[in-house]
Structures are given as C-alpha cells and as structure tokens.
Design an enzyme around this catalytic site. Sequence first.
Site, short mmCIF file in Angstrom:
data_model
loop_
_atom_site.label_atom_id
_atom_site.label_comp_id
_atom_site.label_asym_id
_atom_site.label_seq_id
_atom_site.Cartn_x
_atom_site.Cartn_y
_atom_site.Cartn_z
N LYS A 200 26.66 43.59 -18.10
CA LYS A 200 27.90 43.32 -18.83
C LYS A 200 27.60 43.27 -20.31
O LYS A 200 27.15 42.26 -20.85
CB LYS A 200 28.51 41.99 -18.37
CG LYS A 200 29.97 41.84 -18.80
CD LYS A 200 30.84 42.90 -18.15
CE LYS A 200 32.29 42.82 -18.58
NZ LYS A 200 33.10 43.90 -17.99
N SER A 398 36.38 47.34 -15.55
CA SER A 398 36.45 45.89 -15.67
C SER A 398 37.86 45.41 -15.29
O SER A 398 38.27 45.56 -14.15
CB SER A 398 36.03 45.43 -17.06
OG SER A 398 35.56 44.09 -17.02
#
EC number: 3.4.21.-
Length: 605
Positions: A200, A398
């Site tokens: 991430k 996402s």
Amino acid sequence: MREFLKSILRQVGALLLAYTVFCLFLVFFFVVLGFLIDGKGVAIRDQSILIFDLNVNIKDAPRSQTIFASFAESLQGPPTLEVTLKDTLDAIKRAAKDDRIAGLLLFGSRNPGESGSNYPNLAEIRRAIKKFSEAGKPVLAYLIEPSIRDYYLATAAERIIINPFGYLKLNGLSARMAFLGNAFEEYGIGIQISKAGRFKSASEAFTRDGMSEENREQTERWVHGIWDFILDAISEERGISIDALRRLSSERGLFLPADALGEGLVDAVHYYDVVLEEMGEIAAFDDSIESFAQVRLPHYIEEGRVQLAPQFDQDDRIAVVYVEGEIVSGEGDGVRFGGDRIARELRKLRQDEGVKAVVLRVNSPGGSALATEIIEREVQLLGREKPVVVSMGGYAASGGYWISTSADIIFANPSTITGSIGVFSLFLNLSEVANRHGVTFDGVKTSPFAEIFDITRARSKEEIAVIDEFTESIYEAFLEKVEGGRGMRREEVEAIAQGRVWTGADAIKLGLVDRIGGLEAAIDEAVHLGGLAAGSWRLVEIPRRKDFSSILENWIKRRDGEPLLSNYKMLPHSIGKLLSGFMVLQDLNDPLGIYARMPFLVTMD
C-alpha cells in the site's frame, strides 16, 4: 435620524428590487434563448466522412456543466474536446449503418492528461472501429507526431498515413510518480502515516523522495502488463511479431516516416493534401467548405441524440451509474464523486421498479474509506433486489474495487488497473510551518484523545496506536468484503491483497474479476440478467445528462460548486503537473483520515 434611516431603507429596497428584476430578466432571457436554440440540428450531407479528432477527450460520465458553459455551448454548438465513451461507441455503431457516412478518418493526437485517455476506453473504441470497417466502409488514419496512444488506436484503421516531417513513437511506457516528502520537510509540513498492506504505497507520495522496493515491484509489473497488451494489439493488426516490435522499441523507439514505412508500422508517407484527395475520392464535395463532405464526431453525436431520443413509453430500463474520479465524503462536486450523492442515486434505483438491472461503471482510484463503504452498502442492498454488473474502466482500484465487490459479475479490460486492496491513514502536522511564521498554539483538553485530529501538533504514541487499530480494522473489513463478494477463502484474499495493484489480465487469473470486456459487454449482460428482450428497454445514465433548464435551475439554487484551482490542468503541463501534487490534499476529507486509494500522482507516458 429617523428620516435618514428611512432614506437608507428606501435605497436598500430599491437595490433589492432592481437586483430581483435583473435576475428575473436574466432567467427569462436564458429560457427564451434555450427554446430558440433547442433542437438545432447538424446538417449532414450524403457521402460524408466521419472525422474522429484524436484530441477529443473521451470520458465515462456526462459532463457536469455550469450555466455559462451551457450558454456558450448553445451558441457555439457542442465542444470538440470532450465526449463520453457511450456516446462515441453509439455514434460509430450508428455511422456503420448510416447511408450518409461513407468512411471514417482518424486525425490528430490524444490528450494523455485526461482520465478518458486510458487504454481500456481506447480498446473498446478500437473494437467499434473494426466493426465499422467490417461493415464495408473505409477507415483511414492520418498521423503527424503520434503518441503510443494515438498509434495504438490508429492500428484499427485499414491504412495509416504519416506526415513526411512527422515521427512515430514506439519507445515503450514509463510510469513516474511525484514525491512531496522533501518539499513538505522544506516547508515544515509534518505527515504521520498508518497503513495496512505491504504494497500500500499511496502515502509514499507525501513521505518519501522515491519509490519503495514494494512499490517499484508492483509498478513494474502493471506497466509491463499494459505494454504487453499494446504490443499484442499492434502485432495482430500490423502483422509484425511481438518479438520484432520489442526489438524495434528497444533498439530505436522513435522512427522517421521512411523508417516507420520500411518496418511496416505505417502504410504510406504523405502530406495532408494527398489525404484530402483520397478522402475526396470516397466522399462527396462540399461547396460550403471547398473540401470533402464531413462531420466531426461531437456534432454527429449531437445529431444522433436529437434524432434518436429515447422513447419514454418504454418503462423497463437499464441504468448505468458512473463513478469516475476521486471518491470523497459528502456530496462531492463536478470533479469528485461524493459517497452520499452516489449512494442516494443507487437507493433511488433500488426503489424504482422500472429499473431492471444496474451497470456500475467504475473509473476510480478510490478515496475516502467512509464514502467508499457508504456506496458499497447501497450496491449490496441494490444487488439483493436486482442484478448489478460492474464495468471497470481505466482504474478500479482500492476504493474503486471495494465498491465493486458485491456485484453479480465484474467486467474488466486487460489493461484496467485494479486491486490495491489495502488502506492507509494520513494526518498533517502544521505546527512547524506555523511556528516559522510566528504562529503558536496552546489550549486545554478534557481527555488525552481530545485533540487526536488536531493538525497543529504531532500525534502521540498513544494516539498513533489508536489510529493503527482503526486502520487495521478497516483493512480487515476490506478483506471480508472481497472474501464474501468473490467467494474466496481468507488466505487466498490475503495473498493477493496487501495493497498490491494488478492489471485486469492478472485480476481475472486471481479471481478478482469475472470476465474480460468493456462497457458494452456489461450492458449486454445486464440486459440478459434483467430478463429483457431486445428493443423493450431504454438506457438511463447517472449522473443524468443535464439539459439547459436543469442547469439553469441548479444555477439559480447555487447548487453547482467548483473548488478553487480545480482548473489547474489548464495551466502549462509542467506547472499543472507540479500543482496537481499539492491539489490532491483537498481530496483527503475522510472524517477519520482513512483512505482506500491506489498510489497518488502516477503519470504514464
């Protein structure tokens, strides 16, 4: 004194009356003008060439207009720089059957700075162009200094002609990211991050001066995946092996026209006057412009919208809901999609018995975790009552993937960027920059966590621990969404999550999507799942296309807002690119500071 006050009140009353009369006159003027101009068609001659200017930006959702933009459009006709993907596909499909259209000419250069320039959109347009050609109508591409995007689209044409003083690029793709870590440190802006997911990397843009190894690894994979997709398409159309194309890209990259012709990348090298002569042999002559008869794509779209308006006696509908751009908390605006606004539209569709199925078109990198979950909840409720099909555009990563998890079927293009199943928290600390300018902060509080969201100081270890716990809990919820929505085991989800970005080609192998296909395929599937027969339904798009009267109504109510500096893309490219790095901060409006978003500030050339 009393007379003075009366005089003031009379003057104020007169000003208010004059202002009211002026506003009423302005409204009357615009309404009358709208009626006078409404329905103004585009005259298309027989044997015309449809001109597809490659500089047209092709977006998913209909434009969000202001009253002044609508007024200008009414006077000057539709803008030539922006159309929707659905309109473009419908226009090319209609032109293939239109006896007035003799052929198609691709001309100009794409604008890579806009969301509509993504390869999934171009791939779907390529398919439409090839079907146009299969209908027996010629397709010609004229290029001068084509980008890879231009050339990729142009290879759908039967013939490619390049200008003798132009050049052709086949030098590969690169993805570059702007990093603001040093700039924030220089200006005294502190950033505190909490993240869940090894890959991430969205927060790296604000804390680092370069890519982490994990970010580099995933970026190399998806960039190479898109490049493979492009080479495969070029190879199929030009009859050049993929190995040969790789060699040309590695050894040279840029080709003079004669070299491009020699390598079989183009079919001819000519000036534009030769192209005009060739078009003249296909099309009729138009005396008014002293050239071949022609109609530009935006005008052809507008003509089709007027002549082929939907028949409202058809009660059964398929709805296409566009989520294009950053997902933010609240209502959003013309640039960003607010979770509350999209959720409200989905709720209306769920309660509308005439809507038989919904296509959720996602072209979003994600955003606020709260806004994302608000949307996903409504998608889940909607799916309990009617079919929901997701069509992924350039990005559905996402938060963009989060809202897709409850769909019955997910379509993606091989070059779609998706995945990025992970979350992060970001908090600013402006104490140092404030102190440098003589501003200090002090105060009292009733408990240790009363100032946890305060941007005038750094968070304590105890506060960071609380934030980490929240971040991890949101990540766990994300994993559960994927696990339940995709029917996967937890260990399978964890292995492909960690915030890692995947291409659509990878995603279908990993079970993150169901089928390869574009918006048209998703609509066809929604019709099938909705149990509708051909010709028995009509399509509605959300956000709805605004006509003049609705734009006027919104203007009067002051509901159309535009954030400061939202037009930074109109600045010179280098300045706009730099400013865009700072502008992303205004998108970070999640109440808890938690975001489900793919990496920021990625530009791919």
